[in-house]
Enzyme design. Structure first.
Site, PDB file in Angstrom:
ATOM      1  N   LYS A 123      47.277  46.155  30.006  1.00  0.00           N
ATOM      2  CA  LYS A 123      46.866  45.097  30.940  1.00  0.00           C
ATOM      3  C   LYS A 123      46.171  45.702  32.165  1.00  0.00           C
ATOM      4  O   LYS A 123      46.284  46.915  32.415  1.00  0.00           O
ATOM      5  CB  LYS A 123      48.112  44.318  31.380  1.00  0.00           C
ATOM      6  CG  LYS A 123      49.171  45.201  32.028  1.00  0.00           C
ATOM      7  CD  LYS A 123      50.493  44.470  32.204  1.00  0.00           C
ATOM      8  CE  LYS A 123      51.544  45.427  32.729  1.00  0.00           C
ATOM      9  NZ  LYS A 123      52.801  44.769  33.061  1.00  0.00           N
ATOM     10  N   ARG A 126      62.012  36.196  37.382  1.00  0.00           N
ATOM     11  CA  ARG A 126      60.575  35.987  37.518  1.00  0.00           C
ATOM     12  C   ARG A 126      60.113  35.095  36.364  1.00  0.00           C
ATOM     13  O   ARG A 126      59.776  33.943  36.572  1.00  0.00           O
ATOM     14  CB  ARG A 126      59.863  37.348  37.508  1.00  0.00           C
ATOM     15  CG  ARG A 126      58.391  37.284  37.819  1.00  0.00           C
ATOM     16  CD  ARG A 126      57.742  38.668  37.863  1.00  0.00           C
ATOM     17  NE  ARG A 126      57.848  39.389  36.596  1.00  0.00           N
ATOM     18  CZ  ARG A 126      57.352  40.605  36.385  1.00  0.00           C
ATOM     19  NH1 ARG A 126      56.720  41.247  37.363  1.00  0.00           N
ATOM     20  NH2 ARG A 126      57.478  41.198  35.213  1.00  0.00           N
ATOM     21  N   TYR A 165      36.438  54.595  62.742  1.00  0.00           N
ATOM     22  CA  TYR A 165      36.601  53.241  63.289  1.00  0.00           C
ATOM     23  C   TYR A 165      37.892  53.134  64.081  1.00  0.00           C
ATOM     24  O   TYR A 165      38.932  53.640  63.660  1.00  0.00           O
ATOM     25  CB  TYR A 165      36.667  52.218  62.155  1.00  0.00           C
ATOM     26  CG  TYR A 165      35.335  51.884  61.540  1.00  0.00           C
ATOM     27  CD1 TYR A 165      34.296  51.359  62.309  1.00  0.00           C
ATOM     28  CD2 TYR A 165      35.142  52.067  60.174  1.00  0.00           C
ATOM     29  CE1 TYR A 165      33.083  51.036  61.722  1.00  0.00           C
ATOM     30  CE2 TYR A 165      33.935  51.746  59.583  1.00  0.00           C
ATOM     31  CZ  TYR A 165      32.901  51.228  60.357  1.00  0.00           C
ATOM     32  OH  TYR A 165      31.714  50.910  59.777  1.00  0.00           O
ATOM     33  N   MET A 178      34.557  51.848  54.272  1.00  0.00           N
ATOM     34  CA  MET A 178      34.232  51.269  52.965  1.00  0.00           C
ATOM     35  C   MET A 178      33.759  52.322  51.960  1.00  0.00           C
ATOM     36  O   MET A 178      34.140  52.296  50.791  1.00  0.00           O
ATOM     37  CB  MET A 178      33.150  50.195  53.130  1.00  0.00           C
ATOM     38  CG  MET A 178      32.813  49.484  51.826  1.00  0.00           C
ATOM     39  SD  MET A 178      31.513  48.260  52.014  1.00  0.00           S
ATOM     40  CE  MET A 178      32.350  46.988  52.940  1.00  0.00           C
TER      41      MET A 178
HETATM   42  C1  LIG Z   1      53.683  45.812  32.808  1.00  0.00           C
HETATM   43  C2  LIG Z   1      54.847  45.570  31.928  1.00  0.00           C
HETATM   44  C3  LIG Z   1      55.456  46.626  31.257  1.00  0.00           C
HETATM   45  C4  LIG Z   1      55.090  48.078  31.498  1.00  0.00           C
HETATM   46  O1  LIG Z   1      55.728  48.553  32.662  1.00  0.00           O
HETATM   47  P1  LIG Z   1      55.560  50.083  33.143  1.00  0.00           P
HETATM   48  O2  LIG Z   1      56.472  50.195  34.307  1.00  0.00           O
HETATM   49  O3  LIG Z   1      54.122  50.237  33.527  1.00  0.00           O
HETATM   50  O4  LIG Z   1      55.927  50.954  32.006  1.00  0.00           O
HETATM   51  C5  LIG Z   1      56.442  46.315  30.339  1.00  0.00           C
HETATM   52  N1  LIG Z   1      56.840  45.034  30.139  1.00  0.00           N
HETATM   53  C6  LIG Z   1      56.301  43.999  30.806  1.00  0.00           C
HETATM   54  C7  LIG Z   1      56.785  42.623  30.548  1.00  0.00           C
HETATM   55  C8  LIG Z   1      55.304  44.230  31.733  1.00  0.00           C
HETATM   56  O5  LIG Z   1      54.776  43.202  32.400  1.00  0.00           O
END
Ligand SMILES: *Cc1c(COP(=O)(O)O)cnc(C)c1O
Length: 370
Positions: free
Chosen positions: A34, A136, A261, A309
């Site tokens: 992802k 969650r 800055y 930037m």
């Molecule tokens: C992103 C995610 C993972 C992976 O987690 P890491 O800490 O990057 O290994 C596993 N399960 C779910 C549901 C996630 O959203």
């Protein structure tokens, strides 16, 4: 002159998955890709993953479709599932596996039944998500039985159901909240015939009891530790990404002059300053404080003043022999991203994921030095 470039060592992916396998035995490995493979470039990364992984995980349906458009044939799991009938149709037609975490998603399944039968599609592999304490996504323990019953009446769902959950504190090795989550999960899935999965990276490395049938590592595949206080290297991992850029100016700095800055840093003595071609326009956080480490010709030098930037300033020291064009390492080999993220007050995950579209990517299969 090199500007912000992510050098991706694809050989490290295979190495890291071997390391994960040492902790997870013959459990299935689903690699999380992802968020553009945590900023590493999803469509490139998937083609360099070893063949012995079971599947890929993404958060959004668009990410899954992008994988398919790049001829990925491995199973693809949607970690958040679908949010409309249209999306559910895409899931079924594309053969994606999906998490179901809410009653609304079950209602959509029920509405889909007629169309599912009419189209004669293969059944959908479903992973029921249980909320064991993260609060969650997922069904509360007392809802699980109802969810299972409703889903089992849907013809569109493959048998058996799979079960998953997610830890909230597995990166803390002495936090017994994880054991409580494990107890809830194992109790609720006792009679499950499908696959059970709860461990992400921190579960793989810290909680052997969480391995079950499938693990879902993300960050560790990219060679980064899920614990900010322990580097990936200490876990035997190799960084996949080395973020590099170069010095676009080397100049004298005089005692008493202020830097950048907001004039937030004042030089305490005469020195040489380097200007690095990396800024928040590339994804380097503007909030990185003075003192954040940067590697120039093998030495750690401190960032000074505010990140702008397109560039930021480092203190090369009065004896510096560094030249315009010299390579700078922002993180990666020889400067763990975990060390940089600690200095900035964030985690390695955020640094690599936040790279912007201006960053160039180079993919190379280079065997790392030990
Ligand atoms: C992103 C995610 C993972 C992976 O987690 P890491 O800490 O990057 O290994 C596993 N399960 C779910 C549901 C996630 O959203």
């Amino acid at each position: 002159m090199k500007s912000a470039t992510a050098v991706i060592n694809t050989a490290a992916l295979t190495h890291n998955i071997e390391v994960i396998r040492q902790f997870t035995g013959d459990s299935q490995i689903w690699v999380m890709v992802k968020a553009n493979a945590y900023g590493h470039g999803m469509t490139e990364i998937v083609h360099h993953l070893p063949h012995n992984i079971t599947g890929l995980g993404v958060a959004r349906i668009d990410e899954a479709l992008k994988l398919r458009a790049h001829s990925v044939v491995k199973p693809i799991l949607l970690l958040e599932g679908y949010f409309s009938l249209d999306e559910l149709v895409v899931v079924a037609r594309s053969g994606f596996q999906t998490v179901i975490h809410s009653m609304q998603q079950i209602t959509l399944l029920e509405q889909f039944e007629g169309q599912y039968r009419a189209e004669g599609l293969p059944p959908i592999q479903v992973w029921l998500k249980i909320d064991t304490g993260m609060h969650r996504l997922g069904f509360r323990p007392e809802e699980v039985q109802t969810a299972i019953e409703r889903i089992s009446r849907c013809r569109s769902v493959a048998n058996p159901l799979h079960f998953m959950s997610h830890f909230s504190c597995a990166d803390e090795r002495d936090n017994d909240y994880t054991q409580q989550q494990l107890d809830i999960f194992s109790q609720l899935t006792r009679d499950c015939l499908g696959i059970r999965s709860i461990a992400a990276s921190s579960g793989c490395f810290n909680w052997p009891a969480s391995i079950y049938d499938a693990v879902r590592p993300g960050i560790s595949v990219y060679g980064i530790s899920p614990m900010n206080e322990i580097s990936g290297r200490e876990l035997g991992l190799r960084p996949v990404m080395t973020m590099i850029s170069s010095l676009i100016a080397v100049r004298d700095g005089k005692k008493g002059e202020s830097i950048g800055y907001g004039a937030t840093w004042t030089l305490q003595s005469d020195t040489k300053l380097g200007v690095v071609a990396m800024g928040y326009g590339d994804g380097y956080p503007r909030c990185a404080p003075s003192g954040t480490p940067v590697l120039v010709n093998g030495r750690r030098v401190p960032l000074l003043g505010r990140v702008s930037m397109d560039m930021f300033i480092v203190d090369l020291g009065i004896n510096s022999l560094d030249c315009v064009g010299d390579e700078v390492i922002l993180w990666g080999e020889d400067l763990p991203v975990e060390e940089v993220s600690r200095a900035i007050g964030t985690i390695g995950y955020e640094l690599v994921t936040n790279l912007t579209s201006r960053v160039k990517y180079i993919y190379s299969e280079r065997k790392n030095r030990e």
